[in-house]
Design a protein around this motif. Structure first.
Motif, PDB file in Angstrom:
ATOM      1  N   SER A   5       0.839  -1.191   0.000  1.00 54.16           N
ATOM      2  CA  SER A   5       0.000   0.000   0.000  1.00 54.16           C
ATOM      3  C   SER A   5       0.874   1.242   0.000  1.00 54.16           C
ATOM      4  CB  SER A   5      -0.918   0.017   1.229  1.00 54.16           C
ATOM      5  OG  SER A   5      -1.771  -1.108   1.232  1.00 54.16           O
ATOM      6  N   ASP A   6       0.366   2.292  -0.626  1.00 53.12           N
ATOM      7  CA  ASP A   6       1.060   3.575  -0.621  1.00 53.12           C
ATOM      8  C   ASP A   6       1.164   4.060   0.825  1.00 53.12           C
ATOM      9  OD1 ASP A   6       1.502   6.463  -0.669  1.00 53.12           O
ATOM     10  OD2 ASP A   6       1.125   6.358  -2.812  1.00 53.12           O
ATOM     11  N   ALA A   7       2.368   4.320   1.285  1.00 51.05           N
ATOM     12  CA  ALA A   7       2.584   4.695   2.690  1.00 51.05           C
ATOM     13  C   ALA A   7       1.902   6.013   3.034  1.00 51.05           C
ATOM     14  CB  ALA A   7       4.077   4.779   2.991  1.00 51.05           C
ATOM     15  N   LYS A   8       1.692   6.871   2.054  1.00 47.30           N
ATOM     16  CA  LYS A   8       1.067   8.167   2.320  1.00 47.30           C
ATOM     17  C   LYS A   8      -0.456   8.090   2.203  1.00 47.30           C
ATOM     18  CE  LYS A   8       4.782  10.773   2.895  1.00 47.30           C
ATOM     19  NZ  LYS A   8       5.844   9.774   2.725  1.00 47.30           N
ATOM     20  N   SER A   9      -0.951   7.637   1.060  1.00 47.51           N
ATOM     21  CA  SER A   9      -2.402   7.639   0.826  1.00 47.51           C
ATOM     22  C   SER A   9      -3.090   6.399   1.385  1.00 47.51           C
ATOM     23  CB  SER A   9      -2.694   7.730  -0.671  1.00 47.51           C
ATOM     24  OG  SER A   9      -2.302   6.532  -1.339  1.00 47.51           O
ATOM     25  N   LYS A  10      -2.312   5.350   1.686  1.00 48.57           N
ATOM     26  CA  LYS A  10      -2.813   4.066   2.212  1.00 48.57           C
ATOM     27  C   LYS A  10      -3.607   3.273   1.170  1.00 48.57           C
ATOM     28  CE  LYS A  10      -0.962   5.304   6.046  1.00 48.57           C
ATOM     29  NZ  LYS A  10       0.398   4.786   6.343  1.00 48.57           N
ATOM     30  N   GLN A  11      -3.584   3.680  -0.075  1.00 48.69           N
ATOM     31  CA  GLN A  11      -4.259   2.937  -1.125  1.00 48.69           C
ATOM     32  C   GLN A  11      -3.441   1.706  -1.496  1.00 48.69           C
ATOM     33  OE1 GLN A  11      -4.736   5.733  -4.332  1.00 48.69           O
ATOM     34  NE2 GLN A  11      -6.317   6.907  -3.274  1.00 48.69           N
ATOM     35  N   THR A  12      -4.120   0.558  -1.684  1.00 42.09           N
ATOM     36  CA  THR A  12      -3.435  -0.673  -2.062  1.00 42.09           C
ATOM     37  C   THR A  12      -2.954  -0.567  -3.504  1.00 42.09           C
ATOM     38  OG1 THR A  12      -4.791  -1.992  -0.548  1.00 42.09           O
ATOM     39  CG2 THR A  12      -3.662  -3.167  -2.310  1.00 42.09           C
ATOM     40  N   ARG A  13      -1.664  -0.839  -3.720  1.00 42.91           N
ATOM     41  CA  ARG A  13      -1.091  -0.757  -5.062  1.00 42.91           C
ATOM     42  C   ARG A  13      -0.879  -2.143  -5.673  1.00 42.91           C
ATOM     43  NH1 ARG A  13       1.790   3.684  -6.536  1.00 42.91           N
ATOM     44  NH2 ARG A  13       1.771   2.611  -8.572  1.00 42.91           N
ATOM     45  N   TYR A  14      -0.453  -3.120  -4.874  1.00 44.53           N
ATOM     46  CA  TYR A  14      -0.172  -4.452  -5.397  1.00 44.53           C
ATOM     47  C   TYR A  14      -0.639  -5.492  -4.384  1.00 44.53           C
ATOM     48  CZ  TYR A  14       3.094  -1.709  -8.245  1.00 44.53           C
ATOM     49  OH  TYR A  14       3.642  -0.758  -9.054  1.00 44.53           O
ATOM     50  N   SER A  15      -1.068  -6.637  -4.907  1.00 48.44           N
ATOM     51  CA  SER A  15      -1.415  -7.774  -4.044  1.00 48.44           C
ATOM     52  C   SER A  15      -1.073  -9.058  -4.794  1.00 48.44           C
ATOM     53  CB  SER A  15      -2.901  -7.748  -3.661  1.00 48.44           C
ATOM     54  OG  SER A  15      -3.718  -7.724  -4.809  1.00 48.44           O
ATOM     55  N   PHE A  16      -0.465  -9.997  -4.092  1.00 40.96           N
ATOM     56  CA  PHE A  16      -0.047 -11.251  -4.708  1.00 40.96           C
ATOM     57  C   PHE A  16       0.232 -12.266  -3.605  1.00 40.96           C
ATOM     58  CE2 PHE A  16       3.568  -8.454  -4.134  1.00 40.96           C
ATOM     59  CZ  PHE A  16       4.481  -9.250  -3.477  1.00 40.96           C
ATOM     60  N   VAL A  17       0.430 -13.514  -3.985  1.00 40.36           N
ATOM     61  CA  VAL A  17       0.795 -14.574  -3.042  1.00 40.36           C
ATOM     62  C   VAL A  17       2.285 -14.853  -3.204  1.00 40.36           C
ATOM     63  CG1 VAL A  17       0.422 -16.964  -2.342  1.00 40.36           C
ATOM     64  CG2 VAL A  17      -1.514 -15.582  -3.122  1.00 40.36           C
ATOM     65  N   HIS A  18       3.001 -14.832  -2.105  1.00 37.31           N
ATOM     66  CA  HIS A  18       4.453 -15.053  -2.145  1.00 37.31           C
ATOM     67  C   HIS A  18       4.750 -16.423  -2.753  1.00 37.31           C
ATOM     68  CE1 HIS A  18       8.480 -16.125  -0.646  1.00 37.31           C
ATOM     69  NE2 HIS A  18       8.710 -14.831  -0.691  1.00 37.31           N
ATOM     70  N   THR A  19       5.751 -16.456  -3.631  1.00 39.04           N
ATOM     71  CA  THR A  19       6.070 -17.663  -4.379  1.00 39.04           C
ATOM     72  C   THR A  19       7.579 -17.862  -4.446  1.00 39.04           C
ATOM     73  OG1 THR A  19       4.121 -17.263  -5.770  1.00 39.04           O
ATOM     74  CG2 THR A  19       5.737 -18.842  -6.596  1.00 39.04           C
ATOM     75  N   PHE A  20       8.006 -19.115  -4.355  1.00 44.98           N
ATOM     76  CA  PHE A  20       9.391 -19.456  -4.657  1.00 44.98           C
ATOM     77  C   PHE A  20       9.498 -19.778  -6.147  1.00 44.98           C
ATOM     78  CE2 PHE A  20      10.223 -21.071  -0.091  1.00 44.98           C
ATOM     79  CZ  PHE A  20      10.732 -19.840   0.265  1.00 44.98           C
ATOM     80  N   ASN A  21      10.564 -19.271  -6.791  1.00 49.16           N
ATOM     81  CA  ASN A  21      10.734 -19.577  -8.209  1.00 49.16           C
ATOM     82  C   ASN A  21      11.392 -20.947  -8.383  1.00 49.16           C
ATOM     83  OD1 ASN A  21      13.487 -19.237  -7.711  1.00 49.16           O
ATOM     84  ND2 ASN A  21      13.545 -17.156  -8.523  1.00 49.16           N
ATOM     85  N   GLN A  22      11.761 -21.277  -9.620  1.00 47.15           N
ATOM     86  CA  GLN A  22      12.318 -22.603  -9.897  1.00 47.15           C
ATOM     87  C   GLN A  22      13.652 -22.836  -9.204  1.00 47.15           C
ATOM     88  OE1 GLN A  22      12.412 -22.760 -14.181  1.00 47.15           O
ATOM     89  NE2 GLN A  22      10.249 -23.332 -14.344  1.00 47.15           N
ATOM     90  N   LYS A  23      14.312 -21.756  -8.805  1.00 50.16           N
ATOM     91  CA  LYS A  23      15.586 -21.901  -8.092  1.00 50.16           C
ATOM     92  C   LYS A  23      15.395 -22.010  -6.578  1.00 50.16           C
ATOM     93  CE  LYS A  23      18.253 -19.341 -11.564  1.00 50.16           C
ATOM     94  NZ  LYS A  23      19.124 -18.165 -11.818  1.00 50.16           N
ATOM     95  N   GLY A  24      14.136 -21.975  -6.141  1.00 56.72           N
ATOM     96  CA  GLY A  24      13.861 -22.103  -4.716  1.00 56.72           C
ATOM     97  C   GLY A  24      14.079 -20.832  -3.930  1.00 56.72           C
ATOM     98  N   ILE A  25      14.082 -19.676  -4.597  1.00 52.82           N
ATOM     99  CA  ILE A  25      14.208 -18.396  -3.905  1.00 52.82           C
ATOM    100  C   ILE A  25      12.981 -17.551  -4.184  1.00 52.82           C
ATOM    101  CG2 ILE A  25      16.721 -18.430  -3.957  1.00 52.82           C
ATOM    102  CD1 ILE A  25      16.667 -16.526  -6.286  1.00 52.82           C
TER     103      ILE A  25
END
Length: 477
Positions: free
Chosen positions: A252-272
């Motif tokens: 979320s924007d630290a000033k306006s508090k509007q949500t900018r991005y949302s996603f589920v944390h994922t490990f890539n093929q390298k495991g990071i």
């Protein structure tokens, strides 16, 4: 003649440098990870140009106003080729003589609309410095300059040659505009020395000491406006290792508090932790939606550099189940209120036989059974499963003979009676699921006129069993 030729050569060389820097807006320095902003957001860039009398000052190859006119015109040409980008122009100090000190001398010369590059360049080229540095007044008008579109990134680039002369609180104005979500943190280019202390709390301040620096700063800013920057969120366990994943995250924007991005944390093929691409112009409040959530506020993403954000999110699992798998009576699965130990706020409502992850720590459970069952200080450890077993209920089947019996049911704890529930005086037969224990029914006929007509009956409830009880109203004496 020799001096004139030397001057002409220097002028020509500087012009070539500035042109090459202008064209380099799309160049990516080695090692930098950036990507084009391909979402549906529009990028709106408002140029605020100082046209006060001091812009007549000589710089290197020409006056500051002429250099600004040429550079901004080149940038406008570049931006006109970019899809989803619109520009506008506001100036101050262009109407009234500086001797009048007119603090309202600011105008929006060209508003936002598509294909307005010719109008922008025409107005920029026609600027004649006259007045005073009414920076505050220009900033106060910004809110009306941007169309009311929630899907646009509103960026302000200010080119200033002097400090505010009208006493406006620029830091406060900027803070309000950001908090209201009108603009992102503004960019300020000072083409005069000694202004950093005055403008550094207003926005991202850059000081240009010569024409080449001016061009480079402008192109760096435009690159930030057009491109997202790579980042990754590392979710750390109790051992500060990046093992936690599959957790929703919001930026979320630290000033306006509007949500900018949302996603589920994922490990890539390298495991990071997988790489994400986000707007580097915003400071973010990041919330990792563990139970309870963990957060990190005012996170800065470095434009043109891969930013790693470590956040502690150590988790373990909790399973609540019945002590017996045998459930012949189809006893219902009770919800369980989960709170952090010694805290009142409910953080989750978990069902029986459902496994849920929680942050490492101690939790208090309240099983919404009859009677309520409280289990305190349940410890959740890193990557471990904590199992809490609760007794399977039994059923009290009350036959009231007559439906006009009123009263209540109590559980017997030592020698004390603790209220559990009231009886339903509209039902002749009533089934109540109860945890195993000793209970007491206290009741009477609704129309009874004497206390001595009350009924008191002790009952024992066992798991997975039905206990039948018939209540007879006492006869009047």
């Amino acid at each position: 003649m020799f001096e004139k030729n030397i001057f002409a050569l220097v002028h020509h060389t500087l012009c070539i440098c500035i042109l090459l820097l202008s064209l380099s807006v799309f160049a990516q320095p080695r090692g930098v990870k950036i990507t084009k902003n391909t979402n549906n957001e529009k990028t709106k860039i408002l140029f605020i140009v100082d046209s006060s009398y001091n812009m007549y000052e000589k710089w290197q190859s020409d006056s500051k106003i002429k250099i600004t006119q040429n550079l901004v015109s080149n940038i406008i040409d570049t931006l006109s080729l970019q899809e989803g980008v619109e520009c506008a122009l506001r100036v101050f100090g262009s109407e009234k003589d500086y001797s009048l000190t007119d603090c309202e001398d600011t105008r929006l010369l060209v508003p936002f609309y598509r294909l307005n590059s010719d109008a922008l360049k025409s107005k920029i080229k026609g600027l004649v410095p006259k007045g005073t540095s009414a920076v505050g007044s220009a900033m106060e008008k910004i809110k009306d300059d941007f169309p009311a579109e929630k899907s646009s990134r509103n960026i302000v680039i200010m080119i200033l040659n002097n400090v505010e002369r009208c006493g406006g609180d620029l830091a406060l104005i900027s803070q309000q505009l950001q908090t209201q979500g009108v603009i992102l943190k503004p960019f300020i280019i000072g083409i005069n020395r000694g202004m950093k202390n005055f403008y550094q709390n207003v926005g991202s301040y850059y000081e240009a000491n010569n024409e080449v620096e001016f061009s480079k700063i402008m192109n760096d800013i435009v690159k930030q406006a057009l491109y997202n920057t790579s980042a990754q969120v590392n979710l750390l366990d109790s051992y500060m290792e990046t093992t936690e994943t599959n957790i929703p995250i919001t930026f979320s924007d630290a000033k306006s508090k509007q949500t900018r991005y949302s996603f589920v944390h994922t490990f890539n093929q390298k495991g990071i932790s997988d790489t994400i691409f986000i707007d580097p112009l915003t400071e973010y409040d990041i919330v990792v939606h563990t139970i309870p959530p963990t957060r990190q506020d005012n996170v800065k993403i470095v434009a043109g550099s891969h930013t790693i954000v470590p956040i502690k999110a150590p988790q373990g699992s909790l399973l609540i189940k019945f002590t017996s798998d045998k459930n012949d009576l189809n006893i219902k699965s009770y919800p369980v209120i989960v709170r952090k130990t010694r805290e009142k706020q409910t953080i989750n409502l978990q069902n029986i036989n459902q496994k849920e992850k929680y942050l490492v720590g101690n939790y208090d459970l309240e099983v919404l059974s009859l009677p309520r069952l409280n289990i305190d200080s349940v410890e959740i450890g890193q990557s471990s499963l904590t199992t809490v077993e609760i007794p399977l209920a039994g059923v009290l089947s009350l036959d009231k003979v007559k439906s006009n019996i009123t009263g209540a049911l109590f559980v017997k704890e030592k020698e004390n009676l603790i209220w559990v529930c009231n009886l339903n005086n509209e039902k002749v037969k009533e089934n109540i699921e109860l945890l195993p224990g000793v209970y007491v029914v206290v009741a009477k006929q609704t129309n009874a006129t004497k206390t001595t007509e009350s009924i008191t009956q002790e009952i024992k409830i066992e798991s997975n069993k039905i206990t039948n009880v018939t209540l007879f109203a006492k006869k009047k004496k």
